[in-house]
Design a protein around this motif. Structure first.
Motif, PDB file in Angstrom:
ATOM      1  N   ASP A 175      17.324  -2.440 -18.550  1.00 46.23           N
ATOM      2  CA  ASP A 175      16.773  -3.691 -18.788  1.00 46.23           C
ATOM      3  C   ASP A 175      16.681  -4.182 -20.155  1.00 46.23           C
ATOM      4  OD1 ASP A 175      17.370  -4.331 -16.348  1.00 46.23           O
ATOM      5  OD2 ASP A 175      14.691  -4.001 -15.809  1.00 46.23           O
ATOM      6  N   TYR A 176      16.303  -3.147 -20.795  1.00 45.56           N
ATOM      7  CA  TYR A 176      16.324  -3.490 -22.317  1.00 45.56           C
ATOM      8  C   TYR A 176      17.512  -3.640 -23.517  1.00 45.56           C
ATOM      9  CZ  TYR A 176      11.225  -3.527 -21.163  1.00 45.56           C
ATOM     10  OH  TYR A 176       9.425  -3.223 -20.871  1.00 45.56           O
ATOM     11  N   ASP A 177      18.088  -3.174 -22.656  1.00 50.19           N
ATOM     12  CA  ASP A 177      19.723  -3.214 -23.305  1.00 50.19           C
ATOM     13  C   ASP A 177      20.269  -4.467 -23.752  1.00 50.19           C
ATOM     14  OD1 ASP A 177      20.093  -0.744 -22.810  1.00 50.19           O
ATOM     15  OD2 ASP A 177      21.394  -1.089 -21.495  1.00 50.19           O
ATOM     16  N   ASN A 178      20.493  -4.398 -25.487  1.00 50.76           N
ATOM     17  CA  ASN A 178      19.946  -5.960 -25.907  1.00 50.76           C
ATOM     18  C   ASN A 178      21.559  -5.822 -26.931  1.00 50.76           C
ATOM     19  OD1 ASN A 178      19.519  -3.945 -28.230  1.00 50.76           O
ATOM     20  ND2 ASN A 178      18.074  -5.639 -28.532  1.00 50.76           N
ATOM     21  N   TYR A 179      22.841  -5.223 -26.668  1.00 47.88           N
ATOM     22  CA  TYR A 179      23.469  -4.647 -27.541  1.00 47.88           C
ATOM     23  C   TYR A 179      24.942  -5.545 -26.996  1.00 47.88           C
ATOM     24  CZ  TYR A 179      26.207  -3.240 -23.457  1.00 47.88           C
ATOM     25  OH  TYR A 179      26.640  -2.670 -22.228  1.00 47.88           O
ATOM     26  N   GLN A 201      24.261  -8.527 -26.632  1.00 50.46           N
ATOM     27  CA  GLN A 201      24.087 -10.686 -27.424  1.00 50.46           C
ATOM     28  C   GLN A 201      23.663 -10.104 -29.083  1.00 50.46           C
ATOM     29  OE1 GLN A 201      22.072  -8.371 -25.277  1.00 50.46           O
ATOM     30  NE2 GLN A 201      20.717  -9.769 -24.321  1.00 50.46           N
ATOM     31  N   ILE A 202      23.818  -8.490 -29.589  1.00 52.41           N
ATOM     32  CA  ILE A 202      24.109  -8.427 -30.437  1.00 52.41           C
ATOM     33  C   ILE A 202      25.739  -8.578 -31.292  1.00 52.41           C
ATOM     34  CG2 ILE A 202      23.974  -6.623 -32.846  1.00 52.41           C
ATOM     35  CD1 ILE A 202      21.420  -5.791 -31.196  1.00 52.41           C
ATOM     36  N   ALA A 203      26.417  -7.894 -30.415  1.00 50.16           N
ATOM     37  CA  ALA A 203      27.990  -8.406 -30.161  1.00 50.16           C
ATOM     38  C   ALA A 203      28.227  -9.409 -30.465  1.00 50.16           C
ATOM     39  CB  ALA A 203      28.744  -7.224 -29.250  1.00 50.16           C
ATOM     40  N   ARG A 204      28.071 -10.503 -30.013  1.00 47.51           N
ATOM     41  CA  ARG A 204      28.677 -11.424 -29.849  1.00 47.51           C
ATOM     42  C   ARG A 204      27.682 -12.288 -30.538  1.00 47.51           C
ATOM     43  NH1 ARG A 204      26.721 -11.736 -23.999  1.00 47.51           N
ATOM     44  NH2 ARG A 204      24.711 -12.650 -24.416  1.00 47.51           N
ATOM     45  N   THR A 205      27.115 -12.011 -32.212  1.00 44.22           N
ATOM     46  CA  THR A 205      27.116 -12.303 -34.014  1.00 44.22           C
ATOM     47  C   THR A 205      28.298 -12.290 -34.421  1.00 44.22           C
ATOM     48  OG1 THR A 205      25.981 -11.019 -33.605  1.00 44.22           O
ATOM     49  CG2 THR A 205      24.289 -11.983 -32.599  1.00 44.22           C
ATOM     50  N   ASN A 206      28.562 -11.912 -35.882  1.00 45.01           N
ATOM     51  CA  ASN A 206      28.645 -11.554 -36.139  1.00 45.01           C
ATOM     52  C   ASN A 206      27.766 -10.116 -36.889  1.00 45.01           C
ATOM     53  OD1 ASN A 206      26.884 -12.067 -38.143  1.00 45.01           O
ATOM     54  ND2 ASN A 206      28.071 -13.973 -39.514  1.00 45.01           N
ATOM     55  N   LEU A 207      27.147  -9.902 -37.062  1.00 40.47           N
ATOM     56  CA  LEU A 207      26.922  -8.516 -37.473  1.00 40.47           C
ATOM     57  C   LEU A 207      27.184  -7.269 -36.600  1.00 40.47           C
ATOM     58  CD1 LEU A 207      22.760  -8.936 -36.382  1.00 40.47           C
ATOM     59  CD2 LEU A 207      23.705  -9.070 -38.445  1.00 40.47           C
ATOM     60  N   PRO A 208      27.650  -5.754 -37.445  1.00 37.42           N
ATOM     61  CA  PRO A 208      28.582  -5.384 -37.820  1.00 37.42           C
ATOM     62  C   PRO A 208      27.268  -4.332 -37.244  1.00 37.42           C
ATOM     63  CG  PRO A 208      27.681  -5.227 -39.538  1.00 37.42           C
ATOM     64  CD  PRO A 208      27.487  -6.430 -38.820  1.00 37.42           C
ATOM     65  N   LEU A 209      27.973  -3.733 -35.483  1.00 37.10           N
ATOM     66  CA  LEU A 209      27.511  -2.847 -34.275  1.00 37.10           C
ATOM     67  C   LEU A 209      27.851  -1.275 -34.155  1.00 37.10           C
ATOM     68  CD1 LEU A 209      24.972  -2.664 -32.326  1.00 37.10           C
ATOM     69  CD2 LEU A 209      26.924  -4.106 -30.877  1.00 37.10           C
ATOM     70  N   MET A 210      26.932  -0.496 -33.942  1.00 33.00           N
ATOM     71  CA  MET A 210      27.556   0.597 -33.491  1.00 33.00           C
ATOM     72  C   MET A 210      26.755   1.386 -32.794  1.00 33.00           C
ATOM     73  SD  MET A 210      28.389   4.442 -35.649  1.00 33.00           S
ATOM     74  CE  MET A 210      29.229   3.668 -36.236  1.00 33.00           C
ATOM     75  N   LEU A 211      27.035   1.240 -31.216  1.00 29.36           N
ATOM     76  CA  LEU A 211      26.261   2.039 -30.344  1.00 29.36           C
ATOM     77  C   LEU A 211      25.964   3.448 -30.497  1.00 29.36           C
ATOM     78  CD1 LEU A 211      27.356  -0.043 -27.191  1.00 29.36           C
ATOM     79  CD2 LEU A 211      25.408  -0.277 -28.244  1.00 29.36           C
ATOM     80  N   THR A 212      25.459   4.148 -30.611  1.00 29.83           N
ATOM     81  CA  THR A 212      25.297   6.093 -30.532  1.00 29.83           C
ATOM     82  C   THR A 212      24.989   7.007 -29.346  1.00 29.83           C
ATOM     83  OG1 THR A 212      22.544   6.037 -31.368  1.00 29.83           O
ATOM     84  CG2 THR A 212      24.566   6.155 -33.298  1.00 29.83           C
ATOM     85  N   SER A 213      25.315   7.607 -29.237  1.00 32.94           N
ATOM     86  CA  SER A 213      25.060   8.042 -27.662  1.00 32.94           C
ATOM     87  C   SER A 213      24.449   9.893 -27.990  1.00 32.94           C
ATOM     88  CB  SER A 213      26.043   7.913 -27.065  1.00 32.94           C
ATOM     89  OG  SER A 213      27.802   8.616 -27.623  1.00 32.94           O
ATOM     90  N   GLU A 214      23.834  10.212 -28.965  1.00 32.86           N
ATOM     91  CA  GLU A 214      23.111  11.410 -29.333  1.00 32.86           C
ATOM     92  C   GLU A 214      22.304  11.878 -28.310  1.00 32.86           C
ATOM     93  OE1 GLU A 214      20.647   8.623 -30.477  1.00 32.86           O
ATOM     94  OE2 GLU A 214      22.534   8.796 -31.408  1.00 32.86           O
TER      95      GLU A 214
END
Length: 439
Positions: free
Chosen positions: A211-215, A217-230
């Protein structure tokens, strides 16, 4: 004068020019004609410039269509070279789906040729990749693991935003979050606004499918985004290897490679010493169980026991530390059992690790009184991974331990096995695991 007539292209002005034929040009006429010439020449130059711009935007010669990836032990990221620049592919597993994102990292010299991947001749499958100008300078790190990698590389000052400052262990960064010089982003409706206000080079985020995922919403902005999965990696060295990607992002690749190489060597040397000691013990003992303690992990909630699977980070760390994980043969990442199923194994449990988030035996018993009959509990061999905590609610097991796997392995080995002959080069000051009976 015919040339002037053609240049003016205004029939009514032709007679006006006739009076200046024969060399009797007034100063006014001369000035007027020069102005017309300037306009004409300027127009030609503008047209030439426009044609030049079109030519500069024309696609350059296409580069190789295959990326030269480096060999890595990670299951969730790849790094390599394409068209002369660093590239990365990052994967995140969400339920039955795998999210795949591509990144192109350009330094100033590479970016000077243009950051449009199509016009730079990149293969079509890379045209939608996120282009990052490196080295990065301002980053929001929304997981404590991301903070851990950056701290190990000395990049504390590059962190201008975190998810929640109270969970940061590093004392300097914690204080910065408390005095708001580092932003605590949170998960409410104001999170995006806070991120947008930070003038970021990159948002480092992650996804669990919860439920706390917000990626998104961030992806819909002009902000560069990287999802890490370490956090999804199954071995300590695979988790550590993510530091290479951070090295590329911040222009510290050589330093990151050195850290990985040194830590890997320490880890593998220690692992071999532990295995050698176990082999020696098995030669002098009739019962192999005497040199391979049986290890239980997890805790019961509402009658359901949640444990790490046999192919998980915990299971592999326990194995390397000389323990026999209770469900080592299972290939899953996560397991659930009824409490009764686990209780049936109670007499064979020598060591119990990671009893959820509980800090004391009283807290454990308050939730599930029946665990008092588990052998490891009765013999006071219950080990929690919260031995290094911050000023707030932060646990260094999820921040600093990921970049020091050899120290983590030695810490757990001492809990499971005690001392191992020949080990003399491991820093013993790092104690993430503690006996829960020692308050």
């Amino acid at each position: 004068m015919k040339i002037y007539d053609r240049m003016l292209k205004i029939n009514k002005l032709v007679p006006f020019c006739h009076s200046f034929r024969g060399g009797r040009f007034s100063f006014f006429a001369f000035t007027w004609i020069c102005a017309v010439l300037v306009i004409a020449v300027t127009g030609c130059r503008d047209e030439s410039s426009a044609q030049g711009n079109l030519q500069s935007k024309a696609p350059v010669t296409a580069c190789s269509e295959s990326v030269q990836f480096e060999p890595v032990v990670s299951d969730y990221f790849s790094i390599g070279k394409l068209c002369g620049v660093d590239v990365a592919v990052v994967r995140s597993v969400v339920g039955k789906d795998t999210l795949v994102h591509k990144y192109v990292m350009m330094d100033s010299a590479a970016a000077s040729l243009g950051m449009d991947l199509q016009h730079r001749g990149f293969p079509e499958e890379w045209h939608s990749a996120v282009v990052l100008r490196v080295p990065l300078n301002r980053v929001a790190a929304l997981s404590t693991s991301q903070v851990g990698y950056m701290l190990r590389l000395g990049l504390r000052d590059k962190i201008v935003g975190v998810s929640d400052g109270q969970y940061i262990v590093d004392s300097v960064l914690y204080e910065r979050a408390q005095n708001k010089s580092v932003a605590s982003i949170g998960y409410d409706a104001s999170a995006l606004e806070k991120l947008m206000a930070l003038n970021l080079d990159l948002v480092l985020d992650f996804t669990t499918g919860g439920d706390y995922d917000n990626y998104e919403q961030i992806a819909r902005t002009n902000l560069p985004l990287m999802l890490t999965s370490e956090w999804q990696e199954n071995t300590p060295l695979a988790k550590l290897e993510w530091i290479k990607l951070y090295g590329i992002l911040f222009g510290l690749r050589a330093q990151a490679d050195t850290i990985f190489k040194q830590e890997k060597q320490k880890y593998e040397t220690l692992k071999a010493l532990i295995a050698s000691a176990d082999s020696l013990s098995s030669l002098v003992s009739r019962h192999s169980s005497e040199h391979c303690p049986r290890v239980l992990a997890g805790m019961s909630y509402g009658g359901v026991w949640h444990a790490s699977g046999g192919n998980s980070f915990t299971a592999n760390l326990v194995r390397d530390a000389g323990g026999c994980y209770m469900w080592a043969s299972d290939t899953s990442r996560e397991l659930t059992f009824s409490f009764e199923e686990v209780y049936a194994l109670a007499d064979s449990v020598d060591v119990w690790v990671n009893p959820s988030m509980f800090a004391t035996t009283d807290e454990i018993l308050a939730l599930e009184p029946r665990v008092k009959n588990i052998k490891a509990f009765k013999e006071k061999k219950v080990f929690q991974n919260d031995g290094r905590k911050g000023l707030g609610a932060g646990n260094d097991f999820y921040e600093g331990a990921i970049t020091r796997p050899a120290e983590l392995l030695w810490n757990l080995t001492k809990c499971i096995k005690g001392s191992v002959p020949g080990v003399n080069s491991i820093d013993t000051s790092y104690k993430w695991y503690r006996n829960i009976y020692n308050f």
